[in-house]
Design an enzyme around this catalytic site. Structure first.
Site: not given
Ligand code: TEU
Ligand code: CA
Length: 562
Positions: A100, A202, A258, A331-332
């Site tokens: 990430d 990200d 993302e 994860h969000d």
């Protein structure tokens, strides 16, 4: 133009949130050795690429999305030897590793920032965005942080504000400064030279800011602001192309952005194959369909057609010229079986149906840890049980506004990020077998029933269905990866059906998104359809003329044989 073949189009990603995956040393926090212990499990499942949420040194204000040292492993997670062993273990098993990359912002504890805040003439000062107050003494502009409050934080030392689109411990890096960009490319090259196979990037659409920081019209919605104020800034594509040129472009690796604020209209600028920017994006089209004007905790209803649209508009926009990632949770966002399926009576059937969907749409699928065992949302009784900075900050704000806190907690049960951050449920032992100590966040109390040990022992389980579907996808790479996608009966609010086809080979996928029997008409005579795979065991029932009688949450894949 013919579609190009790439290994990263054929791969299936599995996302690991290391803090919650597996704890090897009993300190209650998942770690790299915990991942090493489960590599055979992941290999058996049949995934190709492991994406790890950030594992770099971090004070964990946002669980690793606030990095204080990009060259070292978070102490909670282990050390560089553990990392090397993990990477080798992944490669030995024929899998790949995605790191990430969080470079829109760093931690405020990163040395760049501790220097930067010291004085206005510090060499690191313009690694970040510092601005004085407006003439009337107010903040430099009215931008809001994603995690509550304003996006500017006052720093007494130099009497200026710094920008943070996320928490105040996540100051935004100034990409206008060429030194910052070179630092980022150096970080990327460091990890690629160690042998990692790519990056998930990200909030990458946010790296170019709209200067000089004008006010935004306060009545605009979250998504509108994301798209038109924070994302897609004037120098974004210049930065991405430079980054590719100076780092990832020289390696055979994959990149996934993302794609917050990326739209079907501008998507090809990011992932068009002639652009030399990113391989694919996670778009947000279907992730925001139940967010109201007030944001994620202001929950609104959505219909099946909204979900279909999310995938369909993107497929139409990119065609064969670009690529997306296909996901239903991460994860969000909440657990997919709770959000899009039925986590009660039809838990098993609906979890399998959703697996069918993500593994047969056009795009690289991403499975979030625990989906393969059917993990669900959690409803902790008290805010004390929650850990996520977003949830806690919004809770405080709602309290200050005098809102009904029970109602807020209910919204957290549906939308909060901790729904997906509870420990992976490995067994029915204490804390779901995740740790022998006290976990940093409680396990979902349903672990005695829903856990990996149970699904591995049950031939008809969600886990085995994932395993079969992953093999099925590999066997039919031609049509399932490269074939066209075309939705059938788009307005239907009960059934999501589509065709995938390439060079005379066509598959039809039919998914009943309801808990009732549904008669669905396909544009084929049933004699011309050969049943290949479905989520109910045993004989397929109810096929007559052009009508398929689908059982609750039934998923079927047919081959057209006419
Ligand atoms: O997420 C960015 C982002 O879009 C989220 O803020 C999202 O709006 C929110 O989580 C919805 O609830 C990335 C990471 O995925 C997230 O975990 C980080 O907290 C964030 O960036 C900051 O790095
Ligand atoms: Ca640990």
């Amino acid at each position: 133009m013919a579609i190009t073949k790439k290994w990263w189009k054929e791969a299936v990603i599995y996302q690991i949130y290391p803090r919650s995956f597996n704890d090897s040393n009993g300190d209650g926090i998942g770690d790299l050795r915990g991942i090493i212990e489960k590599l055979d499990y992941l290999k058996d499942l049949g995934v190709d690429v492991l994406w790890l949420s950030p594992i770099y040194q971090s004070p964990n204000d946002d669980n690793g999305y606030d990095i204080s040292d990009y060259y070292n492993i978070m102490t909670d997670f282990g050390n560089m030897d553990d990392f090397n062993e993990m990477l080798e273990g992944i490669h030995q098993r024929g899998m790949k590793l995605l790191m990430d990359l969080v470079v829109n912002h760093s931690s405020d504890e990163h040395q760049w920032f501790t220097e930067s805040r010291k004085s206005k003439d510090n060499p690191y000062r313009d690694y970040y965005y510092w601005r004085p107050a407006k003439a009337d003494g107010s903040k430099p502009n009215n931008w809001k942080s994603f995690f509550g409050g304003d996006a500017w934080e006052y720093d007494e030392k130099t009497d200026e504000y710094y920008l943070h689109l996320f928490t105040k411990k996540q100051p935004d890096l100034n990409w206008e400064n060429p030194k910052v960009r070179q630092e980022v490319y150096k970080i990327i090259r460091y990890w690629l030279d160690k042998g990692v196979d790519g990056f998930r990037m990200d909030v990458i659409p946010f790296i170019s800011k709209r200067l000089p920081f004008e006010d935004v019209n306060a009545s605009r919605t979250f998504n509108d602001v994301a798209i038109n104020t924070y994302a897609n800034g004037p120098r974004l594509h210049e930065f991405l192309q430079e980054m590719v040129c100076e780092s990832v472009g020289n390696y055979d690796v994959m990149t996934v952005g993302e794609g917050i604020g990326v739209t079907p209209e501008n998507g090809l600028l990011y992932v068009g194959e002639d652009r030399n920017e990113l391989n694919m994006v996670f778009h947000f089209e279907h992730m925001l369909i139940d967010h109201g004007k007030g944001g994620k905790f202001d929950i609104v209803d959505f219909e099946l057609t909204d979900l279909k649209q999310g995938f369909t508009v993107w497929d139409e926009a990119l065609g064969e010229k670009g690529w997306v990632n296909v996901y239903l949770d991460n994860h969000d966002f909440p657990r997919m079986v709770s959000r899009f399926g039925n986590d009660g009576k039809y838990h098993r059937e609906s979890a399998k149906l959703l697996a069918t969907l993500i593994l047969t749409l056009r795009g690289t699928p991403c499975i979030y840890q625990g989906s393969e065992i059917g993990m669900t949302n959690v409803a902790f009784p008290s805010i004390e049980d929650y850990r996520d900075v977003e949830t806690l900050n919004f809770y405080e704000e709602a309290k200050e506004r005098g809102e009904d806190m029970n109602a807020f907690l209910k919204a957290v049960h549906i939308q909060g990020r901790d729904n997906v951050r509870t420990p992976v449920q490995w067994s029915d032992e204490p804390h779901a077998g995740f740790t022998t100590g006290t976990p940093w966040i409680k396990a979902n109390p349903n672990y005695p029933k829903i856990n990996a040990k149970a699904v591995l022992a049950d031939e008809n389980s969600i886990w085995h269905y994932y395993q079969e579907m992953l093999q099925f996808r590999k066997k039919h790479i031609d049509v399932l990866v490269y074939g066209d996608y075309e939705v059938i009966d788009e307005p239907n609010q009960k059934v999501y059906a589509y065709r995938r086809s390439i060079e005379g080979k066509t598959m039809v996928v039919v998914l009943n998104f309801t808990s009732k029997h549904v008669a669905f008409e396909v544009p084929y005579k049933v004699e011309t359809l050969r049943f290949l795979k479905g989520n109910y065991k045993g004989k397929i029932e109810g096929e007559e003329g052009s009508i398929l009688d689908l059982r609750p949450w039934e998923a079927r894949i047919y081959l057209v044989v006419s």
